[in-house]
Design an enzyme around this catalytic site. Sequence first.
Site, PDB file in Angstrom:
ATOM      1  CB  CYS A  86       0.137   1.209   6.909  1.00 38.43           C
ATOM      2  SG  CYS A  86      -0.245   2.093   8.288  1.00 38.43           S
ATOM      3  CG  HIS A 203       1.862  -2.958   8.701  1.00 35.20           C
ATOM      4  ND1 HIS A 203       2.523  -2.184   7.940  1.00 35.20           N
ATOM      5  CD2 HIS A 203       0.971  -2.492   9.418  1.00 35.20           C
ATOM      6  CE1 HIS A 203       2.179  -1.002   8.249  1.00 35.20           C
ATOM      7  NE2 HIS A 203       1.272  -1.093   9.020  1.00 35.20           N
ATOM      8  CD  GLU A 205       4.895  -4.188   6.120  1.00 36.15           C
ATOM      9  OE1 GLU A 205       3.866  -4.753   5.647  1.00 36.15           O
ATOM     10  OE2 GLU A 205       4.956  -2.819   6.502  1.00 36.15           O
TER      11      GLU A 205
END
Lengths: 229, 81
Positions: A86, A203, A205
């Site tokens: 990002c 994302h 994560e």
Amino acid sequence: MKWGVVSFPGSLDDRDALWALRDVLGQDAALLWHKDEALGGAECVVLPGGFSYGDYLRCGAIARFSPIMKSVASFAADGGLVLGICNGFQILCEAHLLPGALTRNRSLAFVCDFVNLRVENAATPFTRAAHRGEMLRLPIKHGEGCYVAPEDELRQLEERGQILLRYVDERGEAADAANPNGSMRSIAGVANDRFNVFGLMPHPEHAVEAMLGGVAGRKIFESIAGAAR
Amino acid sequence: MRAKVFVTPRKGILDPQGRAVEGALKSLGFGAVGDVRVGRFVTLEIDAPSRAEAESAVRQICERLLANPNIEDFSFEVDPG
């Protein structure tokens, strides 16, 4: 494997990335401070999501001049693995470590959603735990994720297999309606031509625990951990 | 010396802000308006021995930070005032 996650002023997802790597995936991960130049022996450097320097001027434009980015650039030049998520992707583009740029979403709206992605090239350190054509469901949350690059650059990216992820619909088609931000050629993630630097808007994560909506993000981290071994 | 820097989205790059502003202007009745581009305007003070040197510094400032050559064009004026 040793990971370093960089905290810039305004980074939001540095601790989430650290959590995913260290607490969920059992990796040896530590935070790195943007004002330091040392990478702490990291074998993979992660530039996390957020709003470094308040997104002033352009997203990532100021963070790219942080002291640590000099080390990141030489680390990348030596073949070190760098992952930008990002805002980290935006910083890598601003730093010319990745081609192209990320601009305001076509809709002008901030998008916060799950998207379907198709793995376009699985023969890279970032995607090797997946297979070509595999679908990954990951969250996105950004206002400026519209990937743009000149036409000849896009052609080269295609030819060299540098487009690693595309936004697709549930059937795996890169349809315009499945493109959340207007990115050219539905590009969600690109690598450099040496395949040691990778940036993506989604994302991984935030997708490592079933309780939080899915574990597809593990594929990216597991690919990297496997590649460095 | 005072410099004025104008940064605009490069031609051919989708400018959703410009398009939204254009739509708003048209709905206000300004039908003659077209090709609206929304950019950035920066002013800065620069200490330089000559106008030419100030211009050369401002050009570098634009190339290195104020504009992203992938997506933006820039122009500037230096006022020796």
